[in-house]
Design an enzyme around this catalytic site. Structure first.
Site, PDB file in Angstrom:
ATOM      1  CG  ASP A  67      -0.324  -0.399   2.511  1.00  0.00           C
ATOM      2  OD1 ASP A  67       0.914  -0.347   2.610  1.00  0.00           O
ATOM      3  OD2 ASP A  67      -1.049  -0.754   3.450  1.00  0.00           O
ATOM      4  CG  ASN A 135      -9.169  -1.163  11.906  1.00  0.00           C
ATOM      5  OD1 ASN A 135      -8.196  -1.776  11.451  1.00  0.00           O
ATOM      6  ND2 ASN A 135      -9.669  -0.097  11.307  1.00  0.00           N
ATOM      7  CG  HIS A 137      -6.042  -1.841   8.745  1.00  0.00           C
ATOM      8  ND1 HIS A 137      -6.180  -0.568   9.225  1.00  0.00           N
ATOM      9  CD2 HIS A 137      -4.715  -2.068   8.776  1.00  0.00           C
ATOM     10  CE1 HIS A 137      -4.996  -0.065   9.526  1.00  0.00           C
ATOM     11  NE2 HIS A 137      -4.085  -0.963   9.257  1.00  0.00           N
ATOM     12  CD  GLU A 142      -8.915   1.274   7.645  1.00  0.00           C
ATOM     13  OE1 GLU A 142      -8.883   0.364   8.493  1.00  0.00           O
ATOM     14  OE2 GLU A 142      -8.425   2.400   7.852  1.00  0.00           O
TER      15      GLU A 142
HETATM   16  C1  GLP Z   1      -0.654   0.339   8.598  1.00  0.00           C
HETATM   17  C2  GLP Z   1      -0.329  -0.322   7.248  1.00  0.00           C
HETATM   18  C3  GLP Z   1      -0.458  -1.797   7.327  1.00  0.00           C
HETATM   19  C4  GLP Z   1       0.186  -2.231   8.612  1.00  0.00           C
HETATM   20  C5  GLP Z   1      -0.669  -1.804   9.791  1.00  0.00           C
HETATM   21  C6  GLP Z   1      -0.026  -1.997  11.140  1.00  0.00           C
HETATM   22  O1  GLP Z   1      -1.617   1.309   8.539  1.00  0.00           O
HETATM   23  N1  GLP Z   1      -1.026   0.131   6.113  1.00  0.00           N
HETATM   24  O2  GLP Z   1       0.114  -2.406   6.196  1.00  0.00           O
HETATM   25  O3  GLP Z   1       0.300  -3.626   8.644  1.00  0.00           O
HETATM   26  O4  GLP Z   1      -1.143  -0.502   9.601  1.00  0.00           O
HETATM   27  O5  GLP Z   1       0.943  -1.046  11.430  1.00  0.00           O
HETATM   28  P1  GLP Z   1       1.967  -1.176  12.618  1.00  0.00           P
HETATM   29  O6  GLP Z   1       2.861  -2.319  12.273  1.00  0.00           O
HETATM   30  O7  GLP Z   1       2.698   0.129  12.675  1.00  0.00           O
HETATM   31  O8  GLP Z   1       1.173  -1.462  13.837  1.00  0.00           O
END
Ligand code: GLP
Length: 233
Positions: A67, A135, A137, A142
């Site tokens: 992403d 959440n 995702h 989402e």
């Molecule tokens: C982000 C990314 C995801 C990631 C998730 C967790 O928003 N788009 O690809 O896996 O949220 O992030 P973190 O590892 O900082 O908790």
């Protein structure tokens, strides 16, 4: 599904790196899907360390990232372009021509998503690394993302905007894009991820909690640290 709970973040990162290094040794042209966020930083550190010790050669791999924020400039330190180059690509011998990221600078996001989706179709993902949002995702799919969703422009939920300190939209691989990967490695660490993992383990696949949609995947490996993985505590 293989669900591995390890004692800490370091172990999670080390085990994930070993799996990836073995995959690359077996298939030097492995197609890897990378994720961003805090969770895979330790994994990328381990991959860089292994490269410096001559334990792995990344010259044949192809990469796709899950992403990217939209719109965002590549030079912006919050962009996933910057993150990936700064934490991994600039530190290993991946061929820049083999790096594929969604372009947060594009004037035509729809076309960009179609280009990306068709490039993945031509280069099927061998391994997709994933983190998970609190959440549930995955990527930026989402809650209420559809299981047949493809790469597309999405609006982030208020909670993701707050946590990621952004008011931008995002381009993300869809759930179906991710599900086509031959293997998925989901990493999770910290207490705030335990609810999402509990849902993954205990709920039926449902799009209120997108991570549960991964249950239908034939080769899913979850590696969690104790805080995320011991949700019955
Ligand atoms: C982000 C990314 C995801 C990631 C998730 C967790 O928003 N788009 O690809 O896996 O949220 O992030 P973190 O590892 O900082 O908790």
């Amino acid at each position: 599904m293989k669900f591995i709970v390890v004692k800490n973040y370091k172990e999670m990162s080390r085990i994930a790196s070993e799996i990836i290094i073995e995959d690359i040794k077996r298939k030097p042209k492995t197609v890897l899907g990378f994720a961003t966020g805090k969770t895979p930083l330790g994994l990328y550190g381990e991959l860089v360390k292994a490269y410096k010790k001559n334990k792995v050669d990344f010259s044949g791999i192809k990469t796709f990232n899950l992403d990217e924020y939209y719109p965002i400039s590549k030079a912006d330190k919050k962009s996933y372009f910057y993150y990936m180059h700064n934490n991994l690509f600039n530190k290993i011998n991946v061929n820049p021509k083999n790096i594929n990221l969604l372009d947060g600078e594009t004037a035509n996001p729809k076309k960009e998503c179609e280009r990306f989706e068709s490039k993945i179709k031509q280069n099927p993902l061998d391994v997709q690394i994933l983190g998970v949002g609190i959440n549930g995702h995955i990527g930026f799919n989402e809650p209420y993302s559809l299981k047949n969703s493809k790469t597309r422009l999405v609006k982030l939920t208020k909670s993701t905007q707050k946590r990621n300190k952004t008011n931008k939209k995002a381009l993300t691989m869809g759930v179906s894009t991710i599900m086509k990967a031959k293997k998925i490695i989901l990493l999770a660490c910290g207490k705030d991820k335990s609810k999402a993992l509990e849902c993954l383990m205990k709920c039926r696949p449902n799009n209120c909690c997108p991570v549960t949609l991964l249950k239908n995947h034939k080769n899913l490996v979850v590696i969690a640290d104790k805080k995320a993985g011991d949700f019955d505590d």
